[in-house]
Scaffold this active site. Structure first.
Site, PDB file in Angstrom:
ATOM      1  N   LYS A  42     -13.729  -0.412  13.661  1.00 34.55           N
ATOM      2  CA  LYS A  42     -12.879  -0.071  14.808  1.00 34.55           C
ATOM      3  C   LYS A  42     -13.454  -0.672  16.093  1.00 34.55           C
ATOM      4  O   LYS A  42     -12.717  -1.199  16.928  1.00 34.55           O
ATOM      5  CB  LYS A  42     -12.765   1.451  14.943  1.00 34.55           C
ATOM      6  CG  LYS A  42     -11.992   2.080  13.780  1.00 34.55           C
ATOM      7  CD  LYS A  42     -12.060   3.590  13.792  1.00 34.55           C
ATOM      8  CE  LYS A  42     -11.338   4.172  12.581  1.00 34.55           C
ATOM      9  NZ  LYS A  42     -11.576   5.610  12.395  1.00 34.55           N
TER      10      LYS A  42
ATOM     11  N   GLU B 137     -14.974  11.185   3.258  1.00 31.47           N
ATOM     12  CA  GLU B 137     -14.622  10.396   2.079  1.00 31.47           C
ATOM     13  C   GLU B 137     -15.261  11.097   0.871  1.00 31.47           C
ATOM     14  O   GLU B 137     -16.176  11.900   1.045  1.00 31.47           O
ATOM     15  CB  GLU B 137     -15.205   8.973   2.220  1.00 31.47           C
ATOM     16  CG  GLU B 137     -14.617   8.151   3.354  1.00 31.47           C
ATOM     17  CD  GLU B 137     -13.136   7.825   3.153  1.00 31.47           C
ATOM     18  OE1 GLU B 137     -12.728   7.634   1.987  1.00 31.47           O
ATOM     19  OE2 GLU B 137     -12.400   7.775   4.147  1.00 31.47           O
TER      20      GLU B 137
ATOM     21  N   GLY C 108      -5.579  11.278   9.452  1.00 31.69           N
ATOM     22  CA  GLY C 108      -4.546  12.068   8.787  1.00 31.69           C
ATOM     23  C   GLY C 108      -3.368  11.173   8.440  1.00 31.69           C
ATOM     24  O   GLY C 108      -2.999  10.299   9.219  1.00 31.69           O
TER      25      GLY C 108
ATOM     26  N   GLY D 255     -12.621  18.687   3.235  1.00 35.18           N
ATOM     27  CA  GLY D 255     -11.818  17.482   3.027  1.00 35.18           C
ATOM     28  C   GLY D 255     -11.886  16.510   4.194  1.00 35.18           C
ATOM     29  O   GLY D 255     -11.079  15.595   4.295  1.00 35.18           O
TER      30      GLY D 255
ATOM     31  N   ALA E  24      -5.989   6.220  14.598  1.00 31.21           N
ATOM     32  CA  ALA E  24      -4.736   6.568  13.913  1.00 31.21           C
ATOM     33  C   ALA E  24      -3.545   6.443  14.867  1.00 31.21           C
ATOM     34  O   ALA E  24      -3.346   5.400  15.467  1.00 31.21           O
ATOM     35  CB  ALA E  24      -4.819   7.961  13.278  1.00 31.21           C
TER      36      ALA E  24
ATOM     37  N   ASP F 103     -17.152   2.287   9.054  1.00 31.41           N
ATOM     38  CA  ASP F 103     -15.753   2.420   9.450  1.00 31.41           C
ATOM     39  C   ASP F 103     -15.620   2.389  10.985  1.00 31.41           C
ATOM     40  O   ASP F 103     -14.726   1.747  11.533  1.00 31.41           O
ATOM     41  CB  ASP F 103     -15.213   3.737   8.874  1.00 31.41           C
ATOM     42  CG  ASP F 103     -13.723   3.887   9.129  1.00 31.41           C
ATOM     43  OD1 ASP F 103     -12.954   3.041   8.646  1.00 31.41           O
ATOM     44  OD2 ASP F 103     -13.343   4.849   9.837  1.00 31.41           O
TER      45      ASP F 103
ATOM     46  N   GLY G 172       0.835  -1.195   0.000  1.00 32.05           N
ATOM     47  CA  GLY G 172       0.000   0.000   0.000  1.00 32.05           C
ATOM     48  C   GLY G 172       0.862   1.234   0.000  1.00 32.05           C
ATOM     49  O   GLY G 172       1.679   1.464   0.900  1.00 32.05           O
ATOM     50  N   CYS G 173       0.707   2.006  -1.043  1.00 36.86           N
ATOM     51  CA  CYS G 173       1.564   3.159  -1.239  1.00 36.86           C
ATOM     52  C   CYS G 173       0.682   4.369  -1.536  1.00 36.86           C
ATOM     53  O   CYS G 173       0.937   5.149  -2.453  1.00 36.86           O
ATOM     54  CB  CYS G 173       2.496   2.821  -2.397  1.00 36.86           C
ATOM     55  SG  CYS G 173       3.976   3.749  -2.350  1.00 36.86           S
ATOM     56  N   GLY G 174      -0.378   4.494  -0.747  1.00 33.36           N
ATOM     57  CA  GLY G 174      -1.289   5.632  -0.877  1.00 33.36           C
ATOM     58  C   GLY G 174      -0.874   6.728   0.093  1.00 33.36           C
ATOM     59  O   GLY G 174       0.305   6.869   0.415  1.00 33.36           O
TER      60      GLY G 174
HETATM   61  N1  LIG Z   1      -5.672   8.168   6.051  1.00 31.99           N
HETATM   62  C1  LIG Z   1      -6.002   8.082   7.326  1.00 31.99           C
HETATM   63  O1  LIG Z   1      -6.216   9.090   7.995  1.00 31.99           O
HETATM   64  C2  LIG Z   1      -6.098   6.737   7.987  1.00 31.99           C
HETATM   65  C3  LIG Z   1      -6.255   6.657   9.381  1.00 31.99           C
HETATM   66  C4  LIG Z   1      -6.281   5.404  10.008  1.00 31.99           C
HETATM   67  C5  LIG Z   1      -6.191   4.259   9.230  1.00 31.99           C
HETATM   68  N2  LIG Z   1      -6.079   4.369   7.874  1.00 31.99           N
HETATM   69  C6  LIG Z   1      -6.019   3.144   7.080  1.00 31.99           C
HETATM   70  O2  LIG Z   1      -4.757   3.104   6.423  1.00 31.99           O
HETATM   71  C7  LIG Z   1      -4.910   2.404   5.198  1.00 31.99           C
HETATM   72  C8  LIG Z   1      -4.317   3.243   4.081  1.00 31.99           C
HETATM   73  O3  LIG Z   1      -5.070   4.437   3.935  1.00 31.99           O
HETATM   74  P1  LIG Z   1      -4.774   5.460   2.756  1.00 31.99           P
HETATM   75  O4  LIG Z   1      -5.551   6.667   3.064  1.00 31.99           O
HETATM   76  O5  LIG Z   1      -3.322   5.545   2.556  1.00 31.99           O
HETATM   77  O6  LIG Z   1      -5.428   4.676   1.524  1.00 31.99           O
HETATM   78  P2  LIG Z   1      -5.188   4.931  -0.039  1.00 31.99           P
HETATM   79  O7  LIG Z   1      -4.617   6.288  -0.246  1.00 31.99           O
HETATM   80  O8  LIG Z   1      -6.428   4.513  -0.709  1.00 31.99           O
HETATM   81  O9  LIG Z   1      -4.010   3.891  -0.420  1.00 31.99           O
HETATM   82  C9  LIG Z   1      -4.225   2.530  -0.518  1.00 31.99           C
HETATM   83  C10 LIG Z   1      -3.001   1.917  -1.164  1.00 31.99           C
HETATM   84  O10 LIG Z   1      -3.130   0.499  -1.092  1.00 31.99           O
HETATM   85  C11 LIG Z   1      -2.817  -0.051  -2.357  1.00 31.99           C
HETATM   86  N3  LIG Z   1      -3.454  -1.354  -2.516  1.00 31.99           N
HETATM   87  C12 LIG Z   1      -4.731  -1.667  -2.824  1.00 31.99           C
HETATM   88  N4  LIG Z   1      -4.899  -2.995  -2.884  1.00 31.99           N
HETATM   89  C13 LIG Z   1      -3.704  -3.543  -2.578  1.00 31.99           C
HETATM   90  C14 LIG Z   1      -3.230  -4.872  -2.494  1.00 31.99           C
HETATM   91  N5  LIG Z   1      -4.038  -5.911  -2.729  1.00 31.99           N
HETATM   92  N6  LIG Z   1      -1.932  -5.082  -2.157  1.00 31.99           N
HETATM   93  C15 LIG Z   1      -1.097  -4.039  -1.919  1.00 31.99           C
HETATM   94  N7  LIG Z   1      -1.489  -2.753  -2.014  1.00 31.99           N
HETATM   95  C16 LIG Z   1      -2.782  -2.512  -2.340  1.00 31.99           C
HETATM   96  C17 LIG Z   1      -3.299   0.983  -3.337  1.00 31.99           C
HETATM   97  O11 LIG Z   1      -2.703   0.731  -4.590  1.00 31.99           O
HETATM   98  P3  LIG Z   1      -2.895   1.718  -5.887  1.00 31.99           P
HETATM   99  O12 LIG Z   1      -1.941   2.847  -5.631  1.00 31.99           O
HETATM  100  O13 LIG Z   1      -2.469   0.847  -7.021  1.00 31.99           O
HETATM  101  O14 LIG Z   1      -4.333   2.083  -5.900  1.00 31.99           O
HETATM  102  C18 LIG Z   1      -2.832   2.253  -2.645  1.00 31.99           C
HETATM  103  O15 LIG Z   1      -1.478   2.472  -2.931  1.00 31.99           O
HETATM  104  C19 LIG Z   1      -6.400   2.130   5.029  1.00 31.99           C
HETATM  105  O16 LIG Z   1      -6.673   0.799   5.399  1.00 31.99           O
HETATM  106  C20 LIG Z   1      -7.054   3.091   5.988  1.00 31.99           C
HETATM  107  O17 LIG Z   1      -8.283   2.622   6.493  1.00 31.99           O
HETATM  108  C21 LIG Z   1      -6.023   5.566   7.254  1.00 31.99           C
HETATM  109  C1  LIG Z   2      -3.530  12.017   2.531  1.00 28.04           C
HETATM  110  O1  LIG Z   2      -2.905  11.719   1.317  1.00 28.04           O
HETATM  111  C2  LIG Z   2      -3.776  11.741   0.200  1.00 28.04           C
HETATM  112  C3  LIG Z   2      -2.995  11.246  -0.979  1.00 28.04           C
HETATM  113  O2  LIG Z   2      -1.755  11.930  -1.066  1.00 28.04           O
HETATM  114  C4  LIG Z   2      -4.319  13.131  -0.013  1.00 28.04           C
HETATM  115  O3  LIG Z   2      -5.214  13.166  -1.103  1.00 28.04           O
HETATM  116  C5  LIG Z   2      -5.056  13.540   1.244  1.00 28.04           C
HETATM  117  O4  LIG Z   2      -5.496  14.872   1.144  1.00 28.04           O
HETATM  118  C6  LIG Z   2      -4.144  13.408   2.458  1.00 28.04           C
HETATM  119  N1  LIG Z   2      -4.969  13.627   3.645  1.00 28.04           N
HETATM  120  C7  LIG Z   2      -4.647  14.486   4.587  1.00 28.04           C
HETATM  121  C8  LIG Z   2      -5.614  14.643   5.705  1.00 28.04           C
HETATM  122  O5  LIG Z   2      -3.602  15.130   4.560  1.00 28.04           O
END
Ligand SMILES: NC(=O)c1ccc[n+]([C@@H]2O[C@H](COP(=O)([O-])OP(=O)(O)OC[C@H]3O[C@@H](n4cnc5c(N)ncnc54)[C@H](OP(=O)(O)O)[C@@H]3O)[C@@H](O)[C@H]2O)c1
Ligand SMILES: *[C@@H]1O[C@H](CO)[C@@H](O)[C@H](O)[C@H]1NC(C)=O
Length: 380
Positions: free
Chosen positions: A241, A226, A358, A223, A170, A237, A10-12
């Site tokens: 948790k 979702e 975040g 922002g 988080a 969600d 996962g590289c999001g």
């Molecule tokens: N963001 C937050 O504030 C937050 C807080 C707590 C927990 N989380 C959790 O952290 C996780 C990541 O969140 P995010 O916001 O970074 O999500 P995101 O931006 O949607 O990134 C998801 C990443 O996972 C990759 N992916 C999807 N299916 C996969 C697989 N089968 N194997 C390996 N990689 C795969 C995606 O690939 P592609 O690039 O090819 O699409 C993408 O790079 C989620 O489970 C989320 O619930 C997030």
């Molecule tokens: C988290 O990263 C994503 C992808 O770079 C971005 O779209 C989003 O705005 C970021 N979220 C926060 C809260 O910074």
């Protein structure tokens, strides 16, 4: 000096921030006697792995190039670099086989931390297998721990080798605090928590008399939500948790045994209405009902919060009336708040509060988890 080999799935938003944190913490980690050696990174379609996982690693330049590539929305397949790293790029099924090979090679010798920052259920199979191969798993992804009890039991079968702080709240120390309470024999009898920044914000704005429809639209434009705000409003969600917390307390339940209150009715579901239609026409039909509930609570000196409640055999997620003058009642804005009641914290709960979302804080939580398992890796 200890070296922790790392493979990141996962590289999001979170995964990339983790790589940035790893790179910028190099000198700190060196002082602590630890080095994180990243040997593989995967996205949804492919993985990229150093040619020799026993001796090589992606250098920082390469890791930052990789982050740049992913933030431009490209696939890992398109990687090209001027750094001298030798690597292999694999697609789909090859990728899973490769991960298992790496785990088998490193698991019982140098060790391996497999880090799940995806949002997918597809990682569960690999995660379960590497656990058996002696590897450590670190998750921000909630899906693996909220799947079947069988999957759960397998993943937690070596408790010292799993960390998942960022799955709830988080970077907040929720899981670590609960584990400390539980391992001392203190019994937790009640947990009440506001675990969605979005719903926390929505409920405190609605309390001020603003219409739900207006508040949700504002949250979306800030922002906080979702892309489809119904993903937050459904409570799903929060339910995941809650399930993770309930299972931590020893409850053997599944997602479908949690009572979940959705803030919109089924007739406004995403299979019936578009997001635009929901925001423009659906939402405002919900304003009156919620305002009446707010007013009624206020007559009792209470406020409404969207919370999870875990108590006895009860595990539910939805709107509750809570005393204005309680940690949850005082909550304003998008913070998460968790109240834990136990033998030691019986009258006044242990309260954990702070930003519960975040990329930065979530990735920091993941990094702290990786550092927390350093003692399982051999010195060299
Ligand atoms: N963001 C937050 O504030 C937050 C807080 C707590 C927990 N989380 C959790 O952290 C996780 C990541 O969140 P995010 O916001 O970074 O999500 P995101 O931006 O949607 O990134 C998801 C990443 O996972 C990759 N992916 C999807 N299916 C996969 C697989 N089968 N194997 C390996 N990689 C795969 C995606 O690939 P592609 O690039 O090819 O699409 C993408 O790079 C989620 O489970 C989320 O619930 C997030
Ligand atoms: C988290 O990263 C994503 C992808 O770079 C971005 O779209 C989003 O705005 C970021 N979220 C926060 C809260 O910074």
């Amino acid at each position: 000096m200890k070296t922790i080999p790392v493979v990141l799935m996962g590289c999001g938003g979170v995964g990339r921030q983790l790589l940035h944190h790893i790179v910028s913490s190099r000198s700190l980690h060196a002082k602590l006697g630890v080095h994180l050696r990243v040997v593989g990174v995967c996205d949804s379609k492919s993985s990229i792995v150093v040619s020799d996982v026993l001796s090589m690693e992606f250098d920082d330049k390469f890791l930052l190039e990789l982050c740049q590539l992913k933030s431009n929305g490209s696939s890992l397949l398109r990687i090209s670099t001027t750094s001298g790293v030798e690597y292999q790029v694999l697609t789909n099924s090859d990728s899973t086989t490769k991960l298992i090979d790496i785990a088998a090679l490193l698991g019982k010798s140098m060790g391996l931390a497999l880090v799940d920052c995806s949002a997918s259920s597809e990682t569960i199979g690999v995660m379960k297998q590497v656990v058996d191969l002696g590897c450590c798993v670190v998750m921000a992804n909630k899906k693996p721990l909220t799947s079947t009890m069988e999957d759960y039991d397998k993943l937690v079968s070596h408790p010292r080798r799993i960390r998942h702080e960022s799955t709830v709240g988080a970077g907040l120390p929720v899981i670590a605090s609960l584990n400390r309470i539980l391992s001392s024999g203190d019994s937790v009898h009640r947990i009440v928590g506001s675990l969605s920044g979005t719903l926390g914000y929505v409920m405190s704005e609605v309390e001020d008399g603003k219409p739900l429809s207006q508040v949700v639209k504002a949250a979306k434009s800030l922002g906080y939500t979702e892309p489809d705000p119904r993903d937050d409003l459904s409570g799903m969600d929060v339910a995941r948790k809650a399930l993770i917390l309930a299972r931590l307390l020893g409850r053997r339940i599944n997602l479908d045994s949690i009572k979940i209150e959705s803030l919109y009715p089924e007739v406004m579901g995403s299979n019936v209405m578009s997001v635009e239609d929901f925001l423009d026409n659906g939402l405002s039909l919900l304003d009156k009902d919620i305002q009446e509930r707010v007013n009624k609570a206020s007559l009792n000196g209470n406020v409404l919060r969207y919370v999870c409640v875990i108590e006895g055999s009860r595990c539910e997620v939805g709107i509750q009336e809570l005393p204005k003058d309680s940690p949850l009642g005082r909550l304003r804005g998008s913070d998460n708040v968790l109240e834990i009641y136990s033998r030691c914290y019986s009258e006044q709960p242990l309260v954990i509060q702070g930003a519960g979302a975040g990329n930065d804080t979530t990735a920091a939580g993941v990094l702290a988890d990786i550092l927390d398992i350093q003692d399982l890796f051999p010195e060299k």
